[in-house]
Scaffold this motif. Structure first.
Motif: not given
Length: 746
Positions: A637-656
């Motif tokens: 099961l997958f759900s959104v992680n509302d605890s997600y934080t980042s110092k950057l406004m624009r975040v690049k999600v690196v694919g595996l």
């Protein structure tokens, strides 16, 4: 006129051609006495001018025989009665000193006698072709003194014993040996026969026995590196000995004895020596020891081959271990290639520093790398992935010089590949992703790599890659025109900024994917508008959406426990976008549900989900239940992680990064490569037959293999199948006179 005085006339009487025998005997007695006095070193009271005239008179009056034979008798008698006895008395004390003294006295005496009998040397000796005075004296000394059995044996024993004692570390009178050797050489007159018979041959024989025994002791008591040092020291020692007191030509011969006894006969034992031989030196990077071994072994026939064979076995074992997959598990492409490059660097170091860049070792390294790199059928794919990693933007990008160096090394491995066409296919796929996702480290680096590949693969391959770059330029202008069209027609794009890259099928690698994939409705509507715009502009063309190559920027909102809302711009792939947009509908989805909704291929979907859910608790975008493990089951099961934080406004999600293709993908790639190979083999056959018109079966197969070996090794069976196919399609025909001969049909 005074008639009383007689007329006087000068008359010249002829010189008498004959002499009274008594007068001849008298002259000879004078000369004999003088010769004896000279030999006794009592020559101070002699008149050399008078003696010369007497000798001149005897030769002039045809008494040269008496003078020459008398000289021989007098010198022989002196040698036998005085010199030989003197030398014999010194056998037990100061032998070499006495021998040298007698020899130098004799030389001095013969020079004086030669001066007195100079006219005989010029006339009688030349007319009768006998030894001149000095050489006659040498021959008498040789025959009567040096060749006398007791003297001869003792001289030989003394010289060899002194050499033996020096080899064992004693100090000896080197000058005494030098004087004796020089005497033997001079006694040979115009050859080395006396020196060889009396000293050199026994010396070489004794040396062979000595080093035969010493080599056995060295081998049993020392490791390979110490043995090599001892052999090197012995060779230098013998060469020094030869230079100082032996004949110059003996150096080469004694060196040959050492090479035979210390190196040639023990080559295999040295290179295979346990815990110290070639393998040990290679394993522990003992470059200096290898260089010493190379310097010694290069002296003997088969020496380099012995080292090269042992080195080759070790290199193949090392290489095979690097390319063999453990328990069938796929390997990390970057580590795989990097380990091969490190192995190549290591053996290049040995090649330069230890083996003097010798051609035997160069060919050995090339042959061994070709052997083991092609044991793994995935090597072309892994090498392409490695180059892709270096040319792709990342936080660890290299400096230009460093990148150039790595790419050059990668091209060295590329040359070892037999299946270069498979590498070519993978390289196109990886280049396509870099261009489409704007992930190239720089355009200059990409074009630099193209130049390297052009050198290896030819212009045809490069022209397609250049077409890929042209498509990127054309797509930029097409998107600008599309945006102008949208602005003019006031079309509502629902806040979506669409950028489409249009690719020419012939230039880009083809992909078998599920193109009915379900894009989010907003994205699907925008794409449909672009498709209408493009097809109106280019009538007759077709557009096929390649979802797996795209990317998107998403504005994502995260609802914190304290009631605040944080948002970030997420830079994701098209597949990741499709997954994340689902969570606008529901809070959680199972893997199976996501797959049904998005219609993304399972392998790609797993990679996309793992890249979103594998991270520290506050750095992952999605939560996965169960949390542990990197494997995904249908009910996870997958759900959104509302605890997600980042110092950057624009975040690049690196694919595996893919470790490589899955087995189904690899099979598909292989099928495409096999199909391409059919066409390449047929094209080669037609080219050859068009130029040759008629050719027998074996010659045709041989020429096809030669033409295609730079891309892949075609098997004779596949070539025969393509020949039969061309015969069926009437490109070729069998000769009516010989069915093994093919004829080209224009």
């Amino acid at each position: 006129m005074n008639k009383g005085k007689k007329d006087s006339k000068m008359r010249i009487r002829a010189f008498p051609m004959t002499m009274d025998e008594k007068y001849v005997d008298t002259i000879w007695i004078l000369l004999k006495h003088a010769i004896l006095e000279i030999q006794k070193k009592n020559n101070s009271g002699l008149s050399f001018e008078e003696l010369y005239r007497n000798a001149y008179t005897m030769v002039l009056h045809k008494h040269g025989d008496k003078l020459y034979n008398g000289l021989r008798e007098v010198v022989t008698e002196h040698m036998c009665n005085r010199v030989k006895e003197e030398v014999l008395h010194s056998v037990s004390n100061n032998f070499l000193y006495t021998m040298h003294l007698c020899w130098t006295d004799h030389q001095t005496a013969m020079v004086m006698i030669r001066d007195i009998l100079m006219y005989m040397d010029r006339v009688y000796v030349q007319q009768n072709q006998v030894d001149n005075v000095y050489n006659l004296g040498l021959a008498i000394f040789r025959d009567q003194v040096v060749s006398y059995r007791t003297i001869r044996e003792h001289l030989q024993f003394t010289l060899l014993d002194m050499v033996s004692r020096e080899r064992l570390g004693e100090l000896i009178d080197r000058m005494a040996i030098r004087n004796a050797c020089q005497m033997l050489i001079v006694l040979g007159v115009d050859n080395r026969e006396v020196y060889e018979r009396e000293f050199e041959n026994p010396f070489l024989s004794q040396s062979r026995e000595f080093y035969q025994a010493e080599s056995q002791n060295f081998l049993s008591e020392n490791c390979a590196s110490v043995y090599i040092q001892k052999v090197e020291a012995r060779i230098l020692e013998e060469q020094d000995r030869a230079k100082h007191y032996l004949d110059k030509s003996t150096e080469e011969r004694i060196t040959k004895v050492l090479e035979d006894e210390l190196i040639s006969k023990h080559m295999k034992a040295i290179v295979d020596m346990e815990n110290s031989g070639v393998v040990h030196m290679l394993k522990y990077n003992k470059t200096q020891d290898l260089a010493c071994m190379f310097a010694l072994f290069v002296r003997v026939e088969g020496g380099l081959k012995a080292i090269a064979d042992c080195t080759s076995i070790y290199l193949r074992e090392q290489g095979k271990a690097l390319v063999t997959e453990k328990d069938g598990q796929p390997m990390n492409a970057i580590n795989f290639t990097q380990s091969l490059l490190e192995l190549k660097d290591r053996f290049d170091h040995f090649l330069r520093e230890a083996f003097n860049s010798d051609r035997v070792f160069k060919n050995m390294v090339v042959s061994d790398f070709e052997y083991f790199i092609n044991l793994n059928s995935k090597s072309p794919e892994y090498l392409s992935l490695f180059i892709d990693d270096k040319l792709r933007k990342s936080g660890k990008n290299m400096q230009d010089d460093e990148l150039e160096n790595v790419l050059d090394k990668a091209m060295v491995l590329f040359r070892f590949l037999q299946d270069k066409d498979i590498f070519e296919r993978y390289y196109k796929q990886h280049l396509a992703k870099r261009l489409l996702l704007s992930k190239s480290v720089s355009e200059d680096s990409e074009k630099n790599m193209l130049t390297k590949l052009k050198t290896e693969c030819g212009c045809q391959f490069t022209s397609r890659l250049e077409g890929m770059f042209r498509d990127m330029t054309v797509s930029t202008s097409t998107n600008e025109e599309f945006k102008e069209s949208i602005a003019t027609s006031n079309t509502n794009m629902h806040g979506l900024d669409l950028n489409v890259k249009v690719l020419t099928t012939g230039f880009w690698p083809t992909h078998t994917v599920t193109n009915s994939g379900n894009l989010p409705s907003v994205a699907q509507d925008a794409y449909s508008r672009f498709k209408v715009f493009y097809l109106n502009k280019h009538n007759g063309r077709q557009l096929t959406l390649q979802q797996h190559m795209g990317n998107a920027d998403l504005k994502a909102y995260f609802f914190k426990d304290d009631g605040t809302i944080k948002y970030h711009i997420l830079v994701v792939s098209t597949y990741q976008m499709c997954i994340l947009m689902l969570f606008n509908k529901r809070e959680s989805w199972t893997f199976e549900e996501i797959q049904q909704e998005t219609d993304i291929p399972e392998n790609d979907l797993q990679r996309a989900l793992l890249s979103l859910s594998l991270a520290k608790p506050q750095q992952k975008i999605l939560n996965k239940l169960p949390v542990k493990g990197t494997e995904i089951a249908k009910d996870h099961l997958f759900s959104v992680n509302d605890s997600y934080t980042s110092k950057l406004m624009r975040v690049k999600v690196v694919g595996l990064a893919a470790k490589g293709e899955s087995e189904p993908e690899r099979k598909e790639t292989k099928a495409k490569v096999d199909e391409d190979r059919k066409h390449e083999i047929e094209a080669a056959i037609v080219r050859i037959m068009k130029s040759r018109r008629e050719l027998n079966n074996n010659q045709l197969i041989s020429e096809v293999v030669e033409q295609l070996r730079t891309r892949f090794p075609p098997s004779p069976q596949n070539i025969k199948k393509r020949i039969e196919s061309l015969i069926e399609r009437e490109y070729l025909a069998r000769s009516s006179s010989d069915r093994k001969v093919y004829v080209y049909l224009a």
